[in-house]
Design a protein around this motif. Sequence first.
Motif, PDB file in Angstrom:
ATOM      1  N   TRP A  39      27.849   5.832  21.918  1.00 32.95           N
ATOM      2  CA  TRP A  39      28.194   6.905  22.855  1.00 32.95           C
ATOM      3  C   TRP A  39      26.950   7.989  22.177  1.00 32.95           C
ATOM      4  O   TRP A  39      27.195   8.961  20.951  1.00 32.95           O
ATOM      5  CB  TRP A  39      29.307   7.519  22.431  1.00 32.95           C
ATOM      6  CG  TRP A  39      30.307   6.938  22.642  1.00 32.95           C
ATOM      7  CD1 TRP A  39      30.993   5.342  23.577  1.00 32.95           C
ATOM      8  CD2 TRP A  39      31.829   7.529  22.953  1.00 32.95           C
ATOM      9  NE1 TRP A  39      31.954   5.037  24.244  1.00 32.95           N
ATOM     10  CE2 TRP A  39      32.533   6.576  23.666  1.00 32.95           C
ATOM     11  CE3 TRP A  39      32.405   8.507  22.798  1.00 32.95           C
ATOM     12  CZ2 TRP A  39      34.094   6.246  24.368  1.00 32.95           C
ATOM     13  CZ3 TRP A  39      33.118   8.661  22.596  1.00 32.95           C
ATOM     14  CH2 TRP A  39      34.941   8.064  23.335  1.00 32.95           C
ATOM     15  N   PHE A  40      26.425   8.452  22.971  1.00 33.08           N
ATOM     16  CA  PHE A  40      25.995  10.043  22.437  1.00 33.08           C
ATOM     17  C   PHE A  40      26.743  10.937  23.585  1.00 33.08           C
ATOM     18  O   PHE A  40      27.177  10.896  24.754  1.00 33.08           O
ATOM     19  CB  PHE A  40      24.387   9.965  23.477  1.00 33.08           C
ATOM     20  CG  PHE A  40      23.252   9.524  23.075  1.00 33.08           C
ATOM     21  CD1 PHE A  40      22.159   9.724  21.887  1.00 33.08           C
ATOM     22  CD2 PHE A  40      23.723   7.987  22.877  1.00 33.08           C
ATOM     23  CE1 PHE A  40      21.392   9.026  21.354  1.00 33.08           C
ATOM     24  CE2 PHE A  40      22.084   7.135  22.176  1.00 33.08           C
ATOM     25  CZ  PHE A  40      21.039   7.649  21.865  1.00 33.08           C
ATOM     26  N   LEU A  41      26.765  11.760  22.338  1.00 35.75           N
ATOM     27  CA  LEU A  41      27.935  13.148  22.811  1.00 35.75           C
ATOM     28  C   LEU A  41      27.776  14.233  23.161  1.00 35.75           C
ATOM     29  O   LEU A  41      27.237  14.685  21.628  1.00 35.75           O
ATOM     30  CB  LEU A  41      29.285  12.276  21.740  1.00 35.75           C
ATOM     31  CG  LEU A  41      30.888  13.361  22.037  1.00 35.75           C
ATOM     32  CD1 LEU A  41      31.298  12.960  23.513  1.00 35.75           C
ATOM     33  CD2 LEU A  41      31.752  12.532  21.308  1.00 35.75           C
ATOM     34  N   GLY A  42      27.624  15.225  23.499  1.00 37.33           N
ATOM     35  CA  GLY A  42      27.200  16.114  23.578  1.00 37.33           C
ATOM     36  C   GLY A  42      28.214  17.251  24.066  1.00 37.33           C
ATOM     37  O   GLY A  42      29.594  17.474  24.804  1.00 37.33           O
TER      38      GLY A  42
ATOM     39  N   ALA B 200      26.393   4.959  25.589  1.00 40.14           N
ATOM     40  CA  ALA B 200      26.792   6.111  27.300  1.00 40.14           C
ATOM     41  C   ALA B 200      26.709   7.078  27.024  1.00 40.14           C
ATOM     42  O   ALA B 200      26.646   7.750  26.086  1.00 40.14           O
ATOM     43  CB  ALA B 200      28.570   6.154  26.658  1.00 40.14           C
ATOM     44  N   LEU B 201      26.258   7.923  27.526  1.00 32.96           N
ATOM     45  CA  LEU B 201      26.068   9.715  27.468  1.00 32.96           C
ATOM     46  C   LEU B 201      26.732  11.003  28.357  1.00 32.96           C
ATOM     47  O   LEU B 201      27.327  10.155  29.143  1.00 32.96           O
ATOM     48  CB  LEU B 201      24.471   9.672  28.008  1.00 32.96           C
ATOM     49  CG  LEU B 201      24.079  11.674  27.852  1.00 32.96           C
ATOM     50  CD1 LEU B 201      23.722  11.695  26.455  1.00 32.96           C
ATOM     51  CD2 LEU B 201      22.877  11.363  29.052  1.00 32.96           C
ATOM     52  N   MET B 202      27.831  10.707  27.179  1.00 33.27           N
ATOM     53  CA  MET B 202      29.140  11.311  27.623  1.00 33.27           C
ATOM     54  C   MET B 202      29.225  13.253  27.598  1.00 33.27           C
ATOM     55  O   MET B 202      28.253  13.580  26.379  1.00 33.27           O
ATOM     56  CB  MET B 202      29.953  11.399  27.405  1.00 33.27           C
ATOM     57  CG  MET B 202      30.346  10.296  28.149  1.00 33.27           C
ATOM     58  SD  MET B 202      32.047   9.587  27.527  1.00 33.27           S
ATOM     59  CE  MET B 202      31.630   8.469  25.644  1.00 33.27           C
ATOM     60  N   PHE B 203      28.748  14.332  27.745  1.00 36.17           N
ATOM     61  CA  PHE B 203      28.428  15.508  27.680  1.00 36.17           C
ATOM     62  C   PHE B 203      30.294  16.890  28.220  1.00 36.17           C
ATOM     63  O   PHE B 203      30.240  16.225  29.425  1.00 36.17           O
ATOM     64  CB  PHE B 203      27.441  16.007  27.628  1.00 36.17           C
ATOM     65  CG  PHE B 203      27.588  16.447  29.794  1.00 36.17           C
ATOM     66  CD1 PHE B 203      27.561  17.908  30.194  1.00 36.17           C
ATOM     67  CD2 PHE B 203      27.229  15.631  30.056  1.00 36.17           C
ATOM     68  CE1 PHE B 203      27.325  18.121  31.008  1.00 36.17           C
ATOM     69  CE2 PHE B 203      26.999  15.178  31.659  1.00 36.17           C
ATOM     70  CZ  PHE B 203      27.047  16.209  31.980  1.00 36.17           C
TER      71      PHE B 203
END
Length: 179
Positions: free
Chosen positions: A87-90, A3-6
Amino acid sequence: MPALMFFSAPGETLVHGQPSLVREGQTAQVARLLGDRLNVSAVALQPQVAYPVSYPAVLHRAKVELTNQVLPALQPLDAATLQAPVWFLGYPIWFGHVPRVIATLLTQTAPSPRVIYPFATHEGSGLGQSVADLQRLCPRAVVRPGLPIRGSRVARAAPAVDHWLQPYFNQHVTQLKES
């Protein structure tokens, strides 16, 4: 699939130390680049009450939220996104920490064990205390080394993003070969 969330706040932001109006937040720009590299859609974390456009007003709200440990309510997120094991979290670095929107995500979504790859935009503080924040807020997660990107250099971030992603891709390819 990760998942990519930012979280990113459009409006005024610092560019070379000066407030500047932007249509797309700097963290959103990095998330878009990561989404292209990972072949996933980036999911924007949206607070139920939007942050103001004015940079001084954003700073005031962010400071009040940090000082009072406020957990701003988020717009609902897709359950499949939240269940992703990676998770990729920005986020932008605010006062050396993750924005409280990130604290809401990590404390109110019943986090399960997962791997978090943090990426952050800043104007001189690097990752600040954000990695420690993530570990405190989500103690069962494995927090990988983060990617700090100076906001004023976002347009030239592709080489740094590619270098940072290399260990993820190496591990992913190894797991596929072992399957």
